[in-house]
Write a protein that holds these residues in place. Structure first.
Motif, PDB file in Angstrom:
ATOM      1  N   ALA A   1       0.901  -1.161  -0.110  1.00 51.20           N
ATOM      2  CA  ALA A   1       0.235  -0.045   0.020  1.00 51.20           C
ATOM      3  C   ALA A   1       0.812   1.004  -0.070  1.00 51.20           C
ATOM      4  O   ALA A   1       0.587   2.169  -0.495  1.00 51.20           O
ATOM      5  CB  ALA A   1      -0.990   0.067   1.183  1.00 51.20           C
ATOM      6  N   LEU A   2       2.070   1.240   0.723  1.00 51.89           N
ATOM      7  CA  LEU A   2       2.844   2.471   0.880  1.00 51.89           C
ATOM      8  C   LEU A   2       3.301   2.688  -0.456  1.00 51.89           C
ATOM      9  O   LEU A   2       3.562   3.741  -1.165  1.00 51.89           O
ATOM     10  CB  LEU A   2       4.047   2.117   1.533  1.00 51.89           C
ATOM     11  N   GLN A   3       3.833   1.630  -1.417  1.00 59.42           N
ATOM     12  CA  GLN A   3       4.426   1.829  -2.624  1.00 59.42           C
ATOM     13  C   GLN A   3       3.297   2.267  -3.452  1.00 59.42           C
ATOM     14  O   GLN A   3       3.919   3.008  -4.628  1.00 59.42           O
ATOM     15  CB  GLN A   3       5.004   0.322  -3.050  1.00 59.42           C
ATOM     16  N   VAL A   4       2.091   1.789  -3.533  1.00 61.24           N
ATOM     17  CA  VAL A   4       1.241   2.389  -4.425  1.00 61.24           C
ATOM     18  C   VAL A   4       0.825   3.775  -4.249  1.00 61.24           C
ATOM     19  O   VAL A   4       0.679   4.702  -5.210  1.00 61.24           O
ATOM     20  CB  VAL A   4      -0.134   1.661  -3.844  1.00 61.24           C
ATOM     21  N   VAL A   5       0.701   4.394  -3.046  1.00 64.58           N
ATOM     22  CA  VAL A   5       0.660   5.779  -2.771  1.00 64.58           C
ATOM     23  C   VAL A   5       1.972   6.639  -3.097  1.00 64.58           C
ATOM     24  O   VAL A   5       1.732   7.742  -3.872  1.00 64.58           O
ATOM     25  CB  VAL A   5       0.101   6.162  -1.412  1.00 64.58           C
ATOM     26  N   ASP A   6       3.092   6.084  -3.046  1.00 68.79           N
ATOM     27  CA  ASP A   6       4.163   6.805  -3.231  1.00 68.79           C
ATOM     28  C   ASP A   6       4.448   6.871  -4.762  1.00 68.79           C
ATOM     29  O   ASP A   6       4.855   7.750  -5.334  1.00 68.79           O
ATOM     30  CB  ASP A   6       5.554   5.954  -2.764  1.00 68.79           C
ATOM     31  N   ALA A   7       4.060   5.838  -5.417  1.00 66.80           N
ATOM     32  CA  ALA A   7       4.120   5.889  -7.115  1.00 66.80           C
ATOM     33  C   ALA A   7       3.142   6.917  -7.553  1.00 66.80           C
ATOM     34  O   ALA A   7       3.559   7.678  -8.580  1.00 66.80           O
ATOM     35  CB  ALA A   7       3.541   4.489  -7.701  1.00 66.80           C
TER      36      ALA A   7
ATOM     37  N   GLY B   1      -1.970  13.377  -2.725  1.00 66.31           N
ATOM     38  CA  GLY B   1      -3.657  13.606  -2.230  1.00 66.31           C
ATOM     39  C   GLY B   1      -3.908  12.414  -1.293  1.00 66.31           C
ATOM     40  O   GLY B   1      -4.176  12.492  -0.112  1.00 66.31           O
ATOM     41  N   ALA B   2      -3.456  11.114  -1.418  1.00 66.85           N
ATOM     42  CA  ALA B   2      -3.532  10.001  -0.391  1.00 66.85           C
ATOM     43  C   ALA B   2      -2.555  10.037   0.484  1.00 66.85           C
ATOM     44  O   ALA B   2      -1.503  10.683   0.370  1.00 66.85           O
ATOM     45  CB  ALA B   2      -3.622   8.786  -1.233  1.00 66.85           C
ATOM     46  N   ASP B   3      -2.820   9.625   1.525  1.00 68.28           N
ATOM     47  CA  ASP B   3      -1.924   9.686   2.820  1.00 68.28           C
ATOM     48  C   ASP B   3      -1.243   8.074   2.899  1.00 68.28           C
ATOM     49  O   ASP B   3      -1.708   7.326   3.176  1.00 68.28           O
ATOM     50  CB  ASP B   3      -2.637   9.908   4.015  1.00 68.28           C
ATOM     51  N   ARG B   4       0.148   8.168   2.640  1.00 71.34           N
ATOM     52  CA  ARG B   4       0.836   7.004   2.576  1.00 71.34           C
ATOM     53  C   ARG B   4       1.008   6.302   4.089  1.00 71.34           C
ATOM     54  O   ARG B   4       1.010   5.042   3.998  1.00 71.34           O
ATOM     55  CB  ARG B   4       2.106   7.479   2.208  1.00 71.34           C
ATOM     56  N   TRP B   5       0.925   6.957   5.053  1.00 73.66           N
ATOM     57  CA  TRP B   5       1.059   6.298   6.346  1.00 73.66           C
ATOM     58  C   TRP B   5      -0.185   5.810   6.721  1.00 73.66           C
ATOM     59  O   TRP B   5      -0.381   4.781   7.402  1.00 73.66           O
ATOM     60  CB  TRP B   5       1.634   7.208   7.272  1.00 73.66           C
ATOM     61  N   VAL B   6      -1.443   6.474   6.264  1.00 74.88           N
ATOM     62  CA  VAL B   6      -2.800   5.851   6.856  1.00 74.88           C
ATOM     63  C   VAL B   6      -2.986   4.549   5.895  1.00 74.88           C
ATOM     64  O   VAL B   6      -3.479   3.564   6.320  1.00 74.88           O
ATOM     65  CB  VAL B   6      -3.555   6.736   6.709  1.00 74.88           C
ATOM     66  N   ALA B   7      -2.519   4.731   4.800  1.00 71.63           N
ATOM     67  CA  ALA B   7      -2.665   3.428   3.773  1.00 71.63           C
ATOM     68  C   ALA B   7      -1.920   2.304   4.367  1.00 71.63           C
ATOM     69  O   ALA B   7      -2.284   1.111   4.390  1.00 71.63           O
ATOM     70  CB  ALA B   7      -2.233   4.080   2.246  1.00 71.63           C
ATOM     71  N   ALA B   8      -0.703   2.418   4.726  1.00 68.63           N
ATOM     72  CA  ALA B   8       0.401   1.517   5.208  1.00 68.63           C
ATOM     73  C   ALA B   8      -0.296   0.941   6.712  1.00 68.63           C
ATOM     74  O   ALA B   8      -0.165  -0.358   6.489  1.00 68.63           O
ATOM     75  CB  ALA B   8       1.872   2.123   5.435  1.00 68.63           C
ATOM     76  N   LEU B   9      -0.555   1.869   7.235  1.00 64.03           N
ATOM     77  CA  LEU B   9      -1.054   1.155   8.635  1.00 64.03           C
ATOM     78  C   LEU B   9      -2.334   0.492   8.465  1.00 64.03           C
ATOM     79  O   LEU B   9      -2.620  -0.251   9.062  1.00 64.03           O
ATOM     80  CB  LEU B   9      -1.432   2.320   9.461  1.00 64.03           C
ATOM     81  N   GLY B  10      -3.344   1.018   7.613  1.00 64.60           N
ATOM     82  CA  GLY B  10      -4.611   0.165   7.410  1.00 64.60           C
ATOM     83  C   GLY B  10      -4.558  -1.086   6.767  1.00 64.60           C
ATOM     84  O   GLY B  10      -4.909  -1.974   7.223  1.00 64.60           O
ATOM     85  N   ALA B  11      -3.578  -1.099   5.588  1.00 63.72           N
ATOM     86  CA  ALA B  11      -3.272  -2.341   5.417  1.00 63.72           C
ATOM     87  C   ALA B  11      -2.674  -3.476   6.161  1.00 63.72           C
ATOM     88  O   ALA B  11      -3.075  -4.584   6.172  1.00 63.72           O
ATOM     89  CB  ALA B  11      -2.483  -2.202   4.018  1.00 63.72           C
ATOM     90  N   SER B  12      -1.821  -3.029   6.989  1.00 64.65           N
ATOM     91  CA  SER B  12      -1.215  -3.694   7.943  1.00 64.65           C
ATOM     92  C   SER B  12      -2.173  -4.179   8.965  1.00 64.65           C
ATOM     93  O   SER B  12      -2.124  -5.359   9.710  1.00 64.65           O
ATOM     94  CB  SER B  12      -0.093  -3.117   8.410  1.00 64.65           C
TER      95      SER B  12
END
Length: 304
Positions: free
Chosen positions: A98-104, A111-122
């Motif tokens: 998820a972190l790689q998707v947002v960073d890409a 716009g998307a929050d990388r840490w919320v995405a990474a924490l949510g997916a984990s």
């Protein structure tokens, strides 16, 4: 009487001069319009560049694949640690994906929050160890956290709903694939072992054949053939929880959804060539894992 020989030097030749004619320059041939315009890209290659699978052949890919297979096997081997070990392993990969998707996408539009995405997916696979109810609550909490993060973000280049939706999409797809494996292990350990073997066999054959192929079909076709070979072994041995030929229905589902998951992973990125190793480690599971978790649950209920 012999006539005297004429001296050649004494010959007078009259030079004939002609007026110079005006010559028109030769007209150059008109260039072919096809040579001036850039070559049009075929729809097949355009589709492959956007949604195809970019096989990364640099580095120790075979050893990484073997290490991944061994890690999954160890997570399933020890019964007391089985749900938590499997959840931890897939949580790490899902969060990184998820972190790689947002960073890409940040290189294109933030716009998307990388840490919320990474924490949510984990978090989703960890909540799956508690059951379906906590997993659903975690999904709702992730949506709320994504909206809050998008609202307070000042540098976003998309609307509030779009930014939050991008975060939920990145975390939800990766996290639910990982959570489905945890739920499936709770339903029936035999089903998750069979699915793990099928998907890993598909990934290995698709990589070996597809990385050297000239088109995007040879890899998935090779993966489907090896899925059929492995399924035949499971069908002959009556591997639980499936009875006889019932496993073929799930095998066909895997042969279709594994390449579909790879296409979905490419669609999650700005381009198929973007490097996202964690997402590519999880791409074949994106659709097949939730599908198997739901259908195996129904299958076990009917068999009871």
């Amino acid at each position: 009487m012999v006539a005297p020989a004429e001296d050649p030097a004494s010959e007078v030749t009259d030079e004939v001069t002609t007026p110079k004619q005006r010559l028109r320059p030769a007209r150059e041939p008109r260039p072919d319009p096809a040579e001036l315009l850039p070559p049009t890209e075929s729809p097949r290659s355009a589709f492959r560049k956007r949604y195809g699978v970019a096989y990364d052949t640099q580095g120790p890919r075979i050893r990484i694949g073997v290490l991944w297979a061994a890690s999954v096997a160890l997570a399933l081997a020890f019964r007391p640690l089985r749900p938590y070990g499997l959840a931890t392993l897939y949580a790490v990969v899902a969060g990184a994906a998820a972190l790689q998707v947002v960073d890409a996408w940040h290189a294109v539009r933030s716009g998307a929050d990388r840490w919320v995405a990474a924490l949510g997916a984990s978090t989703l696979p960890m909540l799956a160890t508690l059951g379906v109810g906590p997993l659903g609550a975690g999904l709702l909490a992730m949506v709320a956290a994504s909206l809050v993060a998008a609202a307070i973000r000042q540098d976003r280049q998309m609307s509030l709903v779009a930014a939050a939706g991008h975060t939920v999409l990145s975390a939800g797809l990766c996290g639910m694939a990982a959570a489905s494996m945890v739920l499936l292990a709770d339903y029936e350990i035999g089903a998750v072992i069979i699915l793990a073997v099928i998907v890993m066999v598909y990934d290995a054959s698709d990589y070996v054949v597809g990385s050297g192929a000239g088109n995007g079909l040879e890899g998935p076709i090779a993966g489907g053939l090896f899925i059929a070979a492995v399924t035949a072994v499971f069908a002959v041995t009556n591997a639980p929880p499936f009875r006889g030929p019932d496993i073929w229905t799930f095998a066909v589902l895997a042969a279709v959804t594994c390449p579909a998951g790879q296409i979905l992973a490419s669609a999650m990125l700005p381009s198929a060539s973007v490097r996202a190793p964690a997402l590519r480690r999880l791409d074949s599971w994106l659709i097949v894992a939730p599908a198997w978790a739901g259908l195996v649950g129904l299958y076990l209920q009917r068999a009871a």
